[in-house]
Scaffold this motif. Structure first.
Motif, PDB file in Angstrom:
ATOM      1  N   LEU B 293      48.670  29.927  21.335  1.00 36.00           N
ATOM      2  CA  LEU B 293      49.739  29.651  20.657  1.00 36.00           C
ATOM      3  C   LEU B 293      49.354  29.875  19.179  1.00 36.00           C
ATOM      4  O   LEU B 293      50.560  30.418  18.424  1.00 36.00           O
ATOM      5  CB  LEU B 293      49.863  28.284  19.946  1.00 36.00           C
ATOM      6  CG  LEU B 293      50.869  26.874  21.016  1.00 36.00           C
ATOM      7  CD1 LEU B 293      50.947  25.938  21.523  1.00 36.00           C
ATOM      8  CD2 LEU B 293      52.270  27.850  21.659  1.00 36.00           C
ATOM      9  N   ILE B 294      48.262  29.297  18.666  1.00 35.09           N
ATOM     10  CA  ILE B 294      48.145  30.407  17.672  1.00 35.09           C
ATOM     11  C   ILE B 294      48.098  31.710  17.475  1.00 35.09           C
ATOM     12  O   ILE B 294      48.891  32.362  16.665  1.00 35.09           O
ATOM     13  CB  ILE B 294      46.739  29.852  17.207  1.00 35.09           C
ATOM     14  CG1 ILE B 294      46.916  28.462  16.841  1.00 35.09           C
ATOM     15  CG2 ILE B 294      45.869  30.318  15.975  1.00 35.09           C
ATOM     16  CD1 ILE B 294      44.693  27.943  16.761  1.00 35.09           C
ATOM     17  N   ILE B 295      47.455  32.435  18.361  1.00 33.57           N
ATOM     18  CA  ILE B 295      47.874  33.694  18.424  1.00 33.57           C
ATOM     19  C   ILE B 295      49.022  34.392  18.010  1.00 33.57           C
ATOM     20  O   ILE B 295      49.836  35.488  17.872  1.00 33.57           O
ATOM     21  CB  ILE B 295      46.665  34.671  19.890  1.00 33.57           C
ATOM     22  CG1 ILE B 295      45.580  34.353  19.604  1.00 33.57           C
ATOM     23  CG2 ILE B 295      47.179  35.894  19.719  1.00 33.57           C
ATOM     24  CD1 ILE B 295      44.794  34.914  18.311  1.00 33.57           C
ATOM     25  N   LEU B 296      49.772  33.621  19.161  1.00 35.52           N
ATOM     26  CA  LEU B 296      51.569  34.242  19.753  1.00 35.52           C
ATOM     27  C   LEU B 296      51.720  33.931  17.674  1.00 35.52           C
ATOM     28  O   LEU B 296      53.000  34.655  17.634  1.00 35.52           O
ATOM     29  CB  LEU B 296      51.623  33.515  19.821  1.00 35.52           C
ATOM     30  CG  LEU B 296      51.003  34.429  22.376  1.00 35.52           C
ATOM     31  CD1 LEU B 296      52.002  33.696  23.497  1.00 35.52           C
ATOM     32  CD2 LEU B 296      51.764  35.646  21.779  1.00 35.52           C
ATOM     33  N   PHE B 297      52.204  33.211  17.643  1.00 29.19           N
ATOM     34  CA  PHE B 297      52.591  32.517  16.469  1.00 29.19           C
ATOM     35  C   PHE B 297      52.435  32.317  15.133  1.00 29.19           C
ATOM     36  O   PHE B 297      52.925  32.268  14.232  1.00 29.19           O
ATOM     37  CB  PHE B 297      53.478  30.875  16.530  1.00 29.19           C
ATOM     38  CG  PHE B 297      54.486  30.968  17.957  1.00 29.19           C
ATOM     39  CD1 PHE B 297      53.937  30.434  19.518  1.00 29.19           C
ATOM     40  CD2 PHE B 297      55.962  31.531  18.503  1.00 29.19           C
ATOM     41  CE1 PHE B 297      54.159  29.954  20.686  1.00 29.19           C
ATOM     42  CE2 PHE B 297      55.352  31.576  19.521  1.00 29.19           C
ATOM     43  CZ  PHE B 297      55.887  31.181  20.437  1.00 29.19           C
ATOM     44  N   GLU B 298      51.169  31.864  14.857  1.00 27.26           N
ATOM     45  CA  GLU B 298      50.664  31.558  13.460  1.00 27.26           C
ATOM     46  C   GLU B 298      50.022  32.507  13.617  1.00 27.26           C
ATOM     47  O   GLU B 298      48.193  31.425  13.598  1.00 27.26           O
ATOM     48  CB  GLU B 298      50.558  30.277  13.324  1.00 27.26           C
ATOM     49  CG  GLU B 298      49.942  30.157  11.267  1.00 27.26           C
ATOM     50  CD  GLU B 298      51.007  31.145  11.166  1.00 27.26           C
ATOM     51  OE1 GLU B 298      52.102  30.853  10.197  1.00 27.26           O
ATOM     52  OE2 GLU B 298      50.181  32.384  10.660  1.00 27.26           O
ATOM     53  N   PRO B 299      49.204  33.655  13.841  1.00 28.21           N
ATOM     54  CA  PRO B 299      47.810  34.153  13.209  1.00 28.21           C
ATOM     55  C   PRO B 299      46.501  33.668  11.860  1.00 28.21           C
ATOM     56  O   PRO B 299      45.489  33.829  12.850  1.00 28.21           O
ATOM     57  CB  PRO B 299      47.797  35.535  13.306  1.00 28.21           C
ATOM     58  CG  PRO B 299      49.456  35.958  13.662  1.00 28.21           C
ATOM     59  CD  PRO B 299      50.011  35.102  13.375  1.00 28.21           C
ATOM     60  N   LEU B 300      47.644  33.129  11.844  1.00 30.35           N
ATOM     61  CA  LEU B 300      46.168  32.130  10.106  1.00 30.35           C
ATOM     62  C   LEU B 300      46.297  30.973  10.712  1.00 30.35           C
ATOM     63  O   LEU B 300      45.401  30.314   9.849  1.00 30.35           O
ATOM     64  CB  LEU B 300      46.983  32.475   8.931  1.00 30.35           C
ATOM     65  CG  LEU B 300      46.874  34.380   8.344  1.00 30.35           C
ATOM     66  CD1 LEU B 300      47.107  34.292   6.993  1.00 30.35           C
ATOM     67  CD2 LEU B 300      45.189  34.321   8.292  1.00 30.35           C
TER      68      LEU B 300
END
Lengths: 421, 328, 291
Positions: B293-300
């Motif tokens: 989820l982090i990589i796809l939607f919120e890389p930070l």
């Protein structure tokens, strides 16, 4: 960069908040009066790579707790108190095992601790027990090193793995003296590079060193866990023309190695994989005929239940509880460690850590373990020194004990008949 | 190349930082923390320091290392050996362990000119090779049996403040590096190595420097870890799981942000404790899903999420994506 | 001499295994420039699928190859379309793709734990320990089969890549995706299919591994690392290169026992990985890939 400044001030405060929130976790609050139960804590690898064995240990603990609670509990200070087990999952990770032990003692307020499985976890976890002065009885850490630190609160119901090697060699020695094995016998010693494997190797090599030339260790190699290919290693064994093949591996490596061993057409007068050999899973994976005459040394075997005694009682209780399945040494050691703790509490007559510790140190009780007695001798760092039993797979599918004599169900066969084909 | 420190560290940030550190230092006394919580926070500090240091390489320079456990282990075992020999007091042992780890990190110099996934794969190779070699080197690490240190409850208790000091130093360093010319140079390397070289930013030197520093700090963390547990063994210290842990913490918190990995480490530890208690069967899958989820939607990571919420709350217009956070 | 032949036979068989494991990873990287860290997870999934088919339905592992191929292909396609598709391409996407697929691997592992528990499983057929005599050694039948498939796969892949439209499109996309879009190749579809083929090969490798070794949900990480070594050694876009690299790796690892303790032979592959990356990043047979 304005956002950077806001970020800079936001972050540490967030950190502080998060930590404050976690600090809200309940502190230990065990009142001395109005005690309604005896709390015992333990962690086990219930998930992760060692989950299978963790599950077995849990069965042993559960059985012991159920039995004692069925009888109303343990008698302390004039009345019977039930014993409760708080069991947490340490996923076979050292940091988790230690944290959870910490939590069990200082947050959940348990009175005593039972051990987890696998030497390095026990070694790490026992520092917590020692620091908090909580008696810690374990059946899962066999490495002698653990018990050499002068700890007072650590008790091991599990004999040192070195003794496994020694016991195997003792049986082999008997065969050699009876003329069934050549003198000197050449040994291939392959050991998994873990604490277990190292100790096994020490047991064998120490025996060989004292044997006055009756044995020669021709191959002495460790291998990495979960190896894919033992072809080269087995090739080396083949080239050295050994008589005895002694390996120590955990289950997956045993299956892989032995498959290749058989596939390579190898056969030796004595074949052993340490504690492996008689597991159902392995027999299924390898085929009955391929594990014939493999020797295994275990801390306890259901075969000991063939004669009347505490082992039989245990086997029957276990089968009744777990749908007819037979227990292995994992369940037996877990069961016995719990029972040792219970015995100490009973003898101390109080839920007092110091008193229980003292009773454990002095303990001499009847036990289902080989030898019939359980003690925690100070000379060995409070690690039990019960003998191992050696089993040998027979063509008819059974795995009787062949050593020591007094519990043997069948004479062992040396000079592996499989090789005669 | 000159390292120009900012003429003025922004007073507000410095003040907030000092306040936070003081608050954390006083926490055990203020809240009468149970031993368990006290120890948990100590471990968290160690993880935070490690994650922040990893981020110097993985976030600031953009070279994702999957082999940082190697430095962690080297630092831990060197410190442990020194402590066992009784040669030096603990803090010196930790520093020396860190120094050894930093030097060890320099050994990876040839791989530093690799970019992107090739560097990462190389670090996997280095990490695993290190693990195997050090496990084999029984005389130094004790092999699979590991090393036991005498238990020292006082030291373990005081590790809270040692860990806090380490975190404070590393956090301050992260902040300063980022705001300094060095930080800009690292960003330049991260964005485009060749262009950076064209303007005189030597990738080799800077990467060596940062990798060594990052490794040294992680090595110090390893030393504190050894003192904390009084027992370390190579498969655990050098393990791939440990390397992955650093990566996860930084990514969850926000790779490339200044202090995101700190948040990531805290969440990582807390989440782990919570999951292990309530859903032990699911924690792998949950981490995995979180990562996806982090990589796809919120890389930070969480930092990015918080930034978005902050902006929304402060009703500031969202800046164009190119200017957001740590750039790519 | 017999020892030498034994080791050589061992090496060739091991090479077959390594090659099978590496093809999928190499294909995906060669075309998509994505390092499929979920490769290990798919290998594990393939092993479990084969095991389930064998345990529940009694299907021989070699007969279940088509099923495993198809399922792994499907898994790859789904993973691509749901997740990987959204990653930025090129060097910027590097760390992101690594971490995303690592997350997928964790999820796969957890799913396996939930479905099958962490216990070690193994597939045992009538011929699991059967071996035939070859060149003076005993050679396991299963390992020979793996070798056979390892040799067959590049041949089939080569045919696919050179004789079919799909294959040519794949090669074109690997060379220059933007130009392909210009000439009307549906690049996304090619990526999807390639990813699927890559995971299909991984699943196949898993199935074959399951006939040789026991496995549990953690299976695949060692395989993944070895596959990296092979892919890096062999360079990109070279199926033959992968095969040759597998052979070289296997030979070095096996013959290393003559000079190294057995435990350290496990480190040989990693050292080679690093050396090749540092000295010849294009692999022994590929092109320069720096930058």
């Amino acid at each position: 960069m304005r956002n950077g400044i806001h970020l800079g001030s936001l972050q540490p405060m967030l950190l502080a908040t998060a930590l404050l929130a976690s600090a809200g976790l309940p502190s230990a609050a065990s009142s001395a009066e109005a005690r309604t139960r005896i709390a015992v804590g333990a962690t086990l690898p219930l998930t992760g790579s060692e989950a299978r064995v963790g599950g077995f240990f849990k069965e042993g603990y559960d059985l012991a707790f159920e039995e004692v609670n069925r009888a109303g509990g343990l008698e302390v200070g004039g009345k019977k108190l039930p014993v409760a087990l708080t069991l947490l999952d340490d996923t076979s990770t050292q940091a988790t095992a230690v944290s959870l032990a910490d939590r069990l003692v200082s947050s959940d307020g348990v009175d005593f601790l039972l051990g987890t499985y696998s030497s390095h976890l026990v070694e790490a976890q026992s520092t917590v027990a020692e620091q908090y002065r909580v008696p810690y009885v374990n059946g899962g850490g066999g490495a002698t090193k653990i018990y050499r630190r002068g700890f007072k609160y650590l008790f091991g119901a599990i004999s040192p793995v070195e003794l496994l090697g020694t016991t195997l060699m003792t049986w082999i020695d008997e065969q050699q003296k009876a003329g069934k094995l050549p003198r000197p016998s050449r040994i291939a010693l392959l050991w998994e590079n873990t604490a277990h494997g190292k100790d096994f190797r020490k047991g064998v090599s120490d025996f060989v060193a004292k044997s006055g030339g009756a044995y020669v260790i021709a191959v002495d190699e460790s291998f990495a866990l979960d190896g894919k290919d033992f072809g080269a290693l087995l090739g080396k064994v083949k080239a050295e023309n050994v008589d005895l093949f002694l390996a120590d591996a955990h289950l997956p490596d045993y299956i892989t190695m032995h498959r290749q061993y058989v596939g390579a057409g190898l056969c030796h007068k004595v074949v052993s994989y340490g504690a492996r050999g008689s597991e159902k899973g392995a027999i299924e994976a390898l085929g009955r005929e391929n594990v014939d005459y493999v020797l295994s040394g275990v801390w306890w075997s259901a075969e000991l239940g063939n004669r009347p005694g505490p082992s039989r009682t245990f086997v029957e209780a276990f089968k009744a509880r777990y749908g007819g399945r037979s227990p292995e040494w994992f369940q037996a050691l877990a069961y016995e460690s719990a029972r040792a703790l219970f015995a100490a509490i009973r003898q101390a007559g109080a839920v007092d850590r110091e008193a229980v510790r003292k009773k454990l140190a002095e303990m001499k009780v009847d036990s289902l373990l080989p030898g019939g007695r359980l003690e925690f001798p100070a000379a060995y760092g409070q690690q039990a020194q019960n003998a191992f039993v050696v089993q040998q797979n027979q063509p008819d599918g059974s795995s009787p004990i062949v050593f020591p004599k007094d519990v043997a169900g069948a004479p062992g066969v040396a000079a592996n008949p499989r090789c005669a084909r | 190349m000159t390292l120009r420190w900012p003429a003025l560290v922004p007073p507000r940030a410095a003040g907030a930082f000092a306040a936070a550190v003081a608050a954390l230092a006083a926490l055990p006394a203020l809240l009468d923390l149970s031993a368990y919580t006290h120890n948990l926070v100590t471990l968290t500090f160690l993880m935070v320091a490690g994650a922040l240091a990893w981020n110097w390489m993985g976030g600031f320079v953009g070279q994702v290392s999957f082999g940082h456990a190697a430095m962690f282990g080297v630092g831990g075992f060197v410190a442990a050996r020194l402590l066992l020999a009784g040669a030096v007091p603990a803090p010196i042992a930790w520093l020396l362990g860190g120094a050894a780890a930093g030097v060890f990190a320099l050994g990876a110099h040839p791989t530093l000119r690799l970019r992107g996934p090739y560097f990462s794969i190389a670090t996997i190779g280095l990490g695993e090779a290190t693990r195997l070699l050090f496990t084999y080197w029984e005389d130094f690490t004790g092999g699979s049996s590991g090393l036991s240190l005498p238990i020292d409850p006082d030291l373990k208790f005081r590790l809270y403040w040692w860990g806090l000091a380490l975190v404070a130093l590393v956090a301050a360093a992260s902040f300063l590096i980022r705001r300094s010319a060095l930080g800009l140079q690292l960003l330049a390397i991260k964005a485009d190595v060749d262009a950076a070289a064209d303007v005189g930013v030597s990738a080799t030197f800077h990467q060596d420097l940062v990798f060594a520093l990052s490794g040294a700090v992680v090595g110090v963390t390893g030393g504190l870890w050894a003192s904390y547990f009084s027992f370390i063994e190579p498969n655990d210290m050098f393990g791939f799981d440990r390397s992955i842990g650093f990566v996860l913490m930084a990514v969850i918190g926000g790779v490339g942000t200044v202090l995101g990995p700190a948040l990531g480490a805290v969440i990582f530890v807390l989440l782990r404790q919570y999951l292990l208690a309530s859903y032990p069967q699911l924690y792998l899958g949950l981490y995995g899903t979180l990562l996806v989820l982090i990589i796809l939607f919120e890389p930070l990571g969480l930092t990015g999420l918080l930034l978005r919420l902050w902006r929304r709350a402060a009703r500031r217009p969202e800046p164009a994506p190119a200017a957001a956070g740590g750039g790519r | 001499m017999a020892r030498f032949v034994d080791l050589a036979v061992s090496a060739v068989l091991l090479a077959g295994l390594y090659a099978t494991m590496a093809y999928g990873l190499g294909l995906i990287y060669g075309v998509l420039r994505v390092v499929n860290l979920a490769h290990g997870g798919v290998i594990m999934a393939g092993a479990y699928l084969g095991w389930v088919l064998h345990e529940r339905l009694g299907i021989d592992p070699y007969l279940s190859i088509p099923v495993v191929l198809a399922s792994s292909f499907g898994l790859g396609v789904v993973t691509y379309r749901l997740l990987v598709r959204h990653l930025p391409r090129g060097p910027a996407g590097g760390p992101a793709s690594l971490l995303l697929l690592f997350g997928v691997w964790l999820v796969l592992r957890n799913a396996a734990y939930l479905l099958f528990t962490g216990n070690d499983q193994a597939i045992r057929t009538a011929y699991s320990t059967r071996s035939i005599a070859l060149l003076g050694s005993q050679v396991s039948v299963n390992r020979l089969a793996v070798l056979g498939i390892a040799v067959l796969t590049p041949v089939l892949l080569h045919l696919l890549l050179t004789r079919t439209y799909l294959g040519r499109a794949i090669r074109a996309v690997a060379q220059n995706a933007d130009s392909c879009a210009l000439v009307g190749v549906d690049v996304e579809r090619i990526y999807t299919l390639t990813f699927g083929i890559g995971t299909a090969l991984a699943g196949l490798a898993g199935l074959l591994s399951a006939t040789l070794f026991s496995f549990n949900p953690g299976f695949g990480s060692g395989e993944l690392l070895k596959s990296f070594v092979v892919v890096v050694l062999g360079g990109l876009g070279s199926v033959l290169g992968t095969g040759a690299a597998a052979l070289i790796l296997a030979v070095v690892e096996v013959f290393a026992i003559l000079v190294l303790p057995s435990y350290l032979t496990a480190a040989v592959g990693f050292v080679m990985l690093v050396l090749v990356l540092v000295l010849r990043p294009g692999g022994l047979f590929g092109h320069r890939i720096l930058g």
